[in-house]
Design a protein around this motif. Structure first.
Motif, short mmCIF file in Angstrom:
data_model
loop_
_atom_site.label_atom_id
_atom_site.label_comp_id
_atom_site.label_asym_id
_atom_site.label_seq_id
_atom_site.Cartn_x
_atom_site.Cartn_y
_atom_site.Cartn_z
N ARG A 2 -52.92 16.31 20.67
CA ARG A 2 -52.68 15.43 21.81
C ARG A 2 -52.71 13.95 21.42
O ARG A 2 -52.11 13.13 22.09
N THR A 4 -51.41 12.77 18.74
CA THR A 4 -50.21 12.49 17.96
C THR A 4 -49.05 12.14 18.88
O THR A 4 -48.78 12.85 19.85
N ARG A 5 -48.37 11.04 18.58
CA ARG A 5 -47.18 10.68 19.35
C ARG A 5 -46.03 11.54 18.87
O ARG A 5 -45.90 11.84 17.69
N THR A 15 -46.27 11.48 24.50
CA THR A 15 -47.63 11.98 24.26
C THR A 15 -47.83 13.28 25.03
O THR A 15 -47.04 13.61 25.92
N ARG A 17 -50.52 15.14 27.48
CA ARG A 17 -51.71 14.90 28.31
C ARG A 17 -52.70 16.04 28.21
O ARG A 17 -52.44 17.08 27.63
#
Length: 69
Positions: A2, A4-5, A15, A17
């Motif tokens: 989560r 990590t882009r 992203t 959530r």
């Protein structure tokens, strides 16, 4: 994961959530007239970018059971 882009051919700077939903900007596009197209793949004109916060439901409205724990 989560933190990590997400960067791919379809998603830039997204992203994930807490409820597992991918949060990303969306695009409002208009189909070009054939005379305005400069090539086989030149089909759309991007009118505006809609920020992720405007197109994603708030976490408070999520029905994800993981958030209810």
């Amino acid at each position: 994961m989560r933190a990590t882009r997400i960067e791919s051919a379809f998603t830039h700077g997204a992203t994930i959530r807490e409820d597992g939903r991918v949060v990303r900007d969306m695009y409002l596009a208009q189909v070009k007239a054939p005379k305005d197209s400069k090539g086989e793949w030149d089909l759309y004109k991007i009118l505006r970018t809609i920020p992720a916060q405007e197109v994603t439901i708030p976490l408070t409205e999520s029905a994800c059971l993981l958030l209810k724990r």
